[in-house]
Design a protein around this motif. Sequence first.
Motif, PDB file in Angstrom:
ATOM      1  N   SER A  10      12.067   6.623   1.068  1.00  0.00           N
ATOM      2  CA  SER A  10      10.805   7.096   0.906  1.00  0.00           C
ATOM      3  C   SER A  10       9.688   6.279   1.170  1.00  0.00           C
ATOM      4  O   SER A  10       8.512   6.829   1.373  1.00  0.00           O
ATOM      5  N   VAL A  11       9.824   4.837   0.912  1.00  0.00           N
ATOM      6  CA  VAL A  11       8.655   3.827   1.231  1.00  0.00           C
ATOM      7  C   VAL A  11       8.825   3.238   2.352  1.00  0.00           C
ATOM      8  O   VAL A  11       7.823   3.168   3.025  1.00  0.00           O
ATOM      9  N   LEU A  12      10.168   2.960   2.753  1.00  0.00           N
ATOM     10  CA  LEU A  12      10.317   1.976   4.143  1.00  0.00           C
ATOM     11  C   LEU A  12      11.457   2.498   4.417  1.00  0.00           C
ATOM     12  O   LEU A  12      12.644   2.507   3.999  1.00  0.00           O
ATOM     13  N   LYS A  13      11.477   2.636   5.997  1.00  0.00           N
ATOM     14  CA  LYS A  13      12.486   2.602   6.995  1.00  0.00           C
ATOM     15  C   LYS A  13      12.074   1.497   8.181  1.00  0.00           C
ATOM     16  O   LYS A  13      11.052   1.137   8.511  1.00  0.00           O
ATOM     17  N   GLN A  14      13.323   0.740   8.566  1.00  0.00           N
ATOM     18  CA  GLN A  14      13.373  -0.086   9.470  1.00  0.00           C
ATOM     19  C   GLN A  14      13.952   0.297  10.496  1.00  0.00           C
ATOM     20  O   GLN A  14      15.090   0.880  10.544  1.00  0.00           O
ATOM     21  N   PHE A  15      13.564  -0.008  11.879  1.00  0.00           N
ATOM     22  CA  PHE A  15      14.010   0.473  12.992  1.00  0.00           C
ATOM     23  C   PHE A  15      14.125  -0.586  14.063  1.00  0.00           C
ATOM     24  O   PHE A  15      13.242  -1.422  14.400  1.00  0.00           O
ATOM     25  N   PRO A  16      15.356  -0.861  14.642  1.00  0.00           N
ATOM     26  CA  PRO A  16      15.588  -1.994  15.754  1.00  0.00           C
ATOM     27  C   PRO A  16      14.971  -1.226  16.972  1.00  0.00           C
ATOM     28  O   PRO A  16      14.353  -2.121  17.806  1.00  0.00           O
ATOM     29  N   ASP A  17      14.544   0.046  17.095  1.00  0.00           N
ATOM     30  CA  ASP A  17      13.912   0.554  18.436  1.00  0.00           C
ATOM     31  C   ASP A  17      12.544   1.030  18.039  1.00  0.00           C
ATOM     32  O   ASP A  17      12.346   1.781  17.129  1.00  0.00           O
ATOM     33  N   PRO A  18      11.469   0.296  18.645  1.00  0.00           N
ATOM     34  CA  PRO A  18      10.138   0.596  18.127  1.00  0.00           C
ATOM     35  C   PRO A  18       9.562   2.059  18.559  1.00  0.00           C
ATOM     36  O   PRO A  18       8.870   2.581  17.964  1.00  0.00           O
ATOM     37  N   LEU A  19      10.543   2.689  19.556  1.00  0.00           N
ATOM     38  CA  LEU A  19      10.047   4.021  19.875  1.00  0.00           C
ATOM     39  C   LEU A  19      10.550   5.000  18.808  1.00  0.00           C
ATOM     40  O   LEU A  19       9.619   5.914  18.520  1.00  0.00           O
ATOM     41  N   GLU A  20      11.710   4.887  18.252  1.00  0.00           N
ATOM     42  CA  GLU A  20      12.096   5.445  17.177  1.00  0.00           C
ATOM     43  C   GLU A  20      11.085   5.208  16.017  1.00  0.00           C
ATOM     44  O   GLU A  20      10.801   6.321  15.280  1.00  0.00           O
ATOM     45  N   ALA A  21      10.522   4.164  15.589  1.00  0.00           N
ATOM     46  CA  ALA A  21       9.686   3.991  14.797  1.00  0.00           C
ATOM     47  C   ALA A  21       8.432   4.720  14.724  1.00  0.00           C
ATOM     48  O   ALA A  21       7.940   5.023  13.728  1.00  0.00           O
ATOM     49  N   CYS A  22       8.018   4.958  15.961  1.00  0.00           N
ATOM     50  CA  CYS A  22       6.778   5.804  16.298  1.00  0.00           C
ATOM     51  C   CYS A  22       6.705   7.140  16.197  1.00  0.00           C
ATOM     52  O   CYS A  22       6.084   7.981  16.006  1.00  0.00           O
TER      53      CYS A  22
ATOM     54  N   ALA B  95       0.873  -1.284  -0.051  1.00  0.00           N
ATOM     55  CA  ALA B  95      -0.128   0.124   0.024  1.00  0.00           C
ATOM     56  C   ALA B  95       0.922   1.231  -0.103  1.00  0.00           C
ATOM     57  O   ALA B  95       0.588   2.449  -0.536  1.00  0.00           O
ATOM     58  N   ALA B  96       2.051   1.222   0.450  1.00  0.00           N
ATOM     59  CA  ALA B  96       2.976   2.458   0.836  1.00  0.00           C
ATOM     60  C   ALA B  96       3.701   2.636  -0.454  1.00  0.00           C
ATOM     61  O   ALA B  96       3.572   3.744  -0.886  1.00  0.00           O
ATOM     62  N   GLU B  97       3.799   1.804  -1.307  1.00  0.00           N
ATOM     63  CA  GLU B  97       4.347   1.798  -2.673  1.00  0.00           C
ATOM     64  C   GLU B  97       3.248   2.319  -3.803  1.00  0.00           C
ATOM     65  O   GLU B  97       3.563   3.360  -4.377  1.00  0.00           O
ATOM     66  N   MET B  98       2.148   2.020  -3.307  1.00  0.00           N
ATOM     67  CA  MET B  98       1.082   2.484  -4.329  1.00  0.00           C
ATOM     68  C   MET B  98       0.428   3.813  -4.165  1.00  0.00           C
ATOM     69  O   MET B  98       0.157   4.487  -4.820  1.00  0.00           O
ATOM     70  N   LEU B  99       0.458   4.100  -2.678  1.00  0.00           N
ATOM     71  CA  LEU B  99      -0.590   5.347  -2.414  1.00  0.00           C
ATOM     72  C   LEU B  99       0.602   6.398  -1.732  1.00  0.00           C
ATOM     73  O   LEU B  99      -0.152   7.423  -1.352  1.00  0.00           O
ATOM     74  N   GLY B 100       1.936   6.159  -1.981  1.00  0.00           N
ATOM     75  CA  GLY B 100       2.848   7.415  -1.531  1.00  0.00           C
ATOM     76  C   GLY B 100       2.843   7.961  -0.197  1.00  0.00           C
ATOM     77  O   GLY B 100       3.155   8.956   0.209  1.00  0.00           O
ATOM     78  N   PHE B 101       2.965   6.811   0.808  1.00  0.00           N
ATOM     79  CA  PHE B 101       3.014   7.231   2.037  1.00  0.00           C
ATOM     80  C   PHE B 101       4.306   6.311   2.569  1.00  0.00           C
ATOM     81  O   PHE B 101       4.847   5.636   1.869  1.00  0.00           O
ATOM     82  N   GLN B 102       4.945   6.716   3.666  1.00  0.00           N
ATOM     83  CA  GLN B 102       6.174   6.044   4.165  1.00  0.00           C
ATOM     84  C   GLN B 102       5.587   5.149   5.231  1.00  0.00           C
ATOM     85  O   GLN B 102       4.899   5.652   6.375  1.00  0.00           O
ATOM     86  N   LEU B 103       6.265   3.968   5.229  1.00  0.00           N
ATOM     87  CA  LEU B 103       6.053   2.854   6.462  1.00  0.00           C
ATOM     88  C   LEU B 103       7.270   2.713   7.107  1.00  0.00           C
ATOM     89  O   LEU B 103       8.494   2.698   6.745  1.00  0.00           O
ATOM     90  N   HIS B 104       7.037   2.824   8.514  1.00  0.00           N
ATOM     91  CA  HIS B 104       8.108   2.611   9.471  1.00  0.00           C
ATOM     92  C   HIS B 104       7.796   1.215  10.070  1.00  0.00           C
ATOM     93  O   HIS B 104       6.840   0.891  10.501  1.00  0.00           O
ATOM     94  N   VAL B 105       8.919   0.382  10.015  1.00  0.00           N
ATOM     95  CA  VAL B 105       8.500  -0.965  10.726  1.00  0.00           C
ATOM     96  C   VAL B 105       9.797  -1.194  11.630  1.00  0.00           C
ATOM     97  O   VAL B 105      10.843  -1.033  11.347  1.00  0.00           O
ATOM     98  N   SER B 106       9.165  -1.727  12.818  1.00  0.00           N
ATOM     99  CA  SER B 106       9.879  -2.031  13.933  1.00  0.00           C
ATOM    100  C   SER B 106       9.519  -3.626  14.315  1.00  0.00           C
ATOM    101  O   SER B 106       8.537  -3.646  14.779  1.00  0.00           O
ATOM    102  N   ALA B 107      10.752  -4.333  14.462  1.00  0.00           N
ATOM    103  CA  ALA B 107      10.424  -5.993  14.730  1.00  0.00           C
ATOM    104  C   ALA B 107      11.488  -6.421  15.415  1.00  0.00           C
ATOM    105  O   ALA B 107      12.710  -5.971  15.277  1.00  0.00           O
TER     106      ALA B 107
END
Length: 314
Positions: free
Chosen positions: A207-219, A178-190
């Motif tokens: 611009s589409v995906l950023k991954q974070f080891p720290d969930p607080l930073e993802a938020c 959805a992020a790729e198609m609709l032009g928003f950025q997805l932050h993922v923390s797992a």
Amino acid sequence: MSHATPQTGPLRHFLQFRDLTTDEINYIFARAKLIKDKFKRYEKHHTLHDRNLAMVFEKASTRTRVSFEAGMYQLGGSVIHLTTGDSQLGRSEPIEDTARVISRMVDLVMIRTFEQTRLERFAAHSRVPVINGLTNEFHPCQILADIFTFIEHLGPIQDKTVAWIGDANNMSYTWLQAAEMLGFQLHVSAPKGYELDSQRIDNPPASVLKQFPDPLEACRGAHLVTTDVWTSMGYETENDQRRRAFADWCVDGEMMAVADPSAIFMHCLPAHRGEEVTGEVIDGPQSVVWDEAENRLHVQKALMEFLLLGQIEG
């Protein structure tokens, strides 16, 4: 009065989010708004009068069953409910044969099953549109409902930030499409070992995906914070191991405090308060989970109508 004519052109399925174009997704959101407004005014909207939906459940369901069944009846159609316990699916009939037969008797099929390949095999042998009600890999109807809910509360999702806190599951992979198609950025923390599979995501730009080891930073700065249960259906044997691994991935007030001041919280449900989210957050003022759950009904009505009739007016 609706101008409903049969869909012409190639058969369309909705097996993953990117099976529709961006323009078609936006049409469904606009159509869902119209359908929801009529629903709230108790106005009939029988665009699928005399059409039949077969619902095939190989995985248990509450929201998927109620939303599709109620939705089809509200569109003027009827519903047949099948499970592995009451059909030949549970007796090792090839899914290709099931598809060939069912699709000669109904107008539309929704399937909730395990592997995406199983859904694809069914669709390849179906004469009618097939909808993914959930697979291990994707959950596109839920993301349709989530983004529609976002638009209702915060306006267009383009250029906004969505924070996914939890493992790489069917929801997170669908959010990425959805992020790729609709032009928003997805932050993922797992947690380590539960991240997105690099072989599945095709190296999307920052611009589409950023991954974070720290969930607080993802938020931080996110307009939507969303999560799911730590143990999805089919992974129950990993319960204790996942509880330990995900201990720091509980969405709490601190995470919501660093998000955008207008941020909202979503969860596709069922929720385990005190595990993936605190009661303070899911039952708090930023939570829109009940709107989100209801909106499954409205976007799926718009989706079923689109797959059978194409784009219509009225």
